[in-house]
Scaffold this motif. Structure first.
Motif, mmCIF file in Angstrom:
data_model
loop_
_atom_site.group_PDB
_atom_site.id
_atom_site.type_symbol
_atom_site.label_atom_id
_atom_site.label_comp_id
_atom_site.label_asym_id
_atom_site.label_seq_id
_atom_site.Cartn_x
_atom_site.Cartn_y
_atom_site.Cartn_z
ATOM 1 N N ALA A 1 12.510 6.333 -1.830
ATOM 2 C CA ALA A 1 11.169 5.664 -1.303
ATOM 3 C C ALA A 1 11.259 4.652 -0.422
ATOM 4 O O ALA A 1 12.926 4.449 -0.277
ATOM 5 C CB ALA A 1 10.465 5.530 -2.458
ATOM 6 N N SER A 2 10.673 4.339 0.816
ATOM 7 C CA SER A 2 11.262 3.021 1.936
ATOM 8 C C SER A 2 10.272 2.238 1.580
ATOM 9 O O SER A 2 9.211 2.615 1.035
ATOM 10 C CB SER A 2 11.764 3.450 2.752
ATOM 11 O OG SER A 2 10.271 4.345 3.619
ATOM 12 N N VAL A 3 10.629 0.960 1.879
ATOM 13 C CA VAL A 3 9.180 -0.025 1.772
ATOM 14 C C VAL A 3 9.918 -0.673 3.337
ATOM 15 O O VAL A 3 10.627 -1.138 3.520
ATOM 16 C CB VAL A 3 9.384 -0.970 0.576
ATOM 17 C CG1 VAL A 3 10.485 -2.241 0.773
ATOM 18 C CG2 VAL A 3 8.272 -1.875 0.615
ATOM 19 N N ARG B 1 4.246 -1.784 3.383
ATOM 20 C CA ARG B 1 4.049 -0.453 3.585
ATOM 21 C C ARG B 1 5.099 0.575 2.447
ATOM 22 O O ARG B 1 6.090 0.037 2.876
ATOM 23 C CB ARG B 1 4.229 0.742 4.543
ATOM 24 C CG ARG B 1 3.516 1.783 4.643
ATOM 25 C CD ARG B 1 3.695 2.476 6.036
ATOM 26 N NE ARG B 1 3.105 3.761 5.908
ATOM 27 C CZ ARG B 1 2.461 3.806 7.154
ATOM 28 N NH1 ARG B 1 1.621 3.289 7.194
ATOM 29 N NH2 ARG B 1 1.779 5.257 6.658
ATOM 30 N N LEU B 2 4.969 0.902 1.529
ATOM 31 C CA LEU B 2 5.682 1.622 0.214
ATOM 32 C C LEU B 2 5.181 3.443 1.101
ATOM 33 O O LEU B 2 4.620 3.845 0.664
ATOM 34 C CB LEU B 2 5.418 1.404 -0.427
ATOM 35 C CG LEU B 2 6.674 2.396 -2.178
ATOM 36 C CD1 LEU B 2 7.762 1.763 -1.461
ATOM 37 C CD2 LEU B 2 5.653 1.867 -3.444
ATOM 38 N N THR B 3 6.499 4.086 1.565
ATOM 39 C CA THR B 3 6.616 5.834 1.852
ATOM 40 C C THR B 3 7.377 5.967 0.371
ATOM 41 O O THR B 3 8.437 6.079 0.168
ATOM 42 C CB THR B 3 7.089 5.264 3.152
ATOM 43 O OG1 THR B 3 6.590 4.756 4.138
ATOM 44 C CG2 THR B 3 7.208 7.305 3.360
ATOM 45 N N THR C 1 0.797 -1.265 -0.125
ATOM 46 C CA THR C 1 -0.157 0.451 -0.385
ATOM 47 C C THR C 1 1.353 1.187 0.254
ATOM 48 O O THR C 1 1.968 1.155 0.035
ATOM 49 C CB THR C 1 -0.934 0.117 1.289
ATOM 50 O OG1 THR C 1 -1.624 -1.352 1.287
ATOM 51 C CG2 THR C 1 -2.015 0.964 1.205
ATOM 52 N N VAL C 2 0.506 2.657 -1.081
ATOM 53 C CA VAL C 2 1.379 3.565 -0.993
ATOM 54 C C VAL C 2 0.976 4.101 -0.236
ATOM 55 O O VAL C 2 -0.015 4.907 -0.017
ATOM 56 C CB VAL C 2 1.432 4.176 -2.711
ATOM 57 C CG1 VAL C 2 2.350 5.158 -2.568
ATOM 58 C CG2 VAL C 2 1.699 2.767 -3.582
#
Length: 128
Positions: free
Chosen positions: A60-62, A66-68, A14-15
């Protein structure tokens, strides 16, 4: 920086934007054809997740599912509409980099073409 090791985590992610607001869910992952590392994802948004918008994975980070991403929800909503059913062209990638404020490709620079990563699922009882 996300690497090939993160690809399968991205497929169910989910982004969220940098403020923690949910944007949508990952639709497709696009890899750098030279390195194999994930460079872009499409994010499914809208009432039924019918819109797909490209979002860069730079910075970006995962974490789990959860992907931010380093952009806000409004920026993703207003991003250029590019067909996600094929590899990105150099022109499309440049347009996206310019929109998101990432460094555009230098004149004359060569870059590996991006290709779509296709997720496959092993069926129970199937043999290789």
């Amino acid at each position: 920086m996300l690497t090939q090791n993160d690809i399968f985590q991205l497929s169910d992610a989910t982004v969220y934007d940098f403020d923690g607001d949910k944007i949508g869910s990952v639709g497709q992952v696009f890899l750098d054809a030279r390195t194999g590392d994930p460079e872009w994802v499409t994010v499914r948004t809208g009432l039924f997740g019918t819109k797909e918008t490209f979002v860069p994975l730079q910075r970006a980070s995962v974490d789990g599912d959860r992907l931010t991403v380093p952009v806000d929800k409004a920026t993703v909503k207003d991003a250029p509409r590019i067909d996600a059913d094929s590899a990105l062209t150099f022109a499309e990638e440049k347009e996206l980099y310019e929109y998101y404020g990432s460094p555009a490709l230098a004149p004359g620079a060569t870059r590996a073409r991006l290709r779509k990563h296709v997720m496959t699922e092993e069926q129970p009882g199937s043999r290789h």
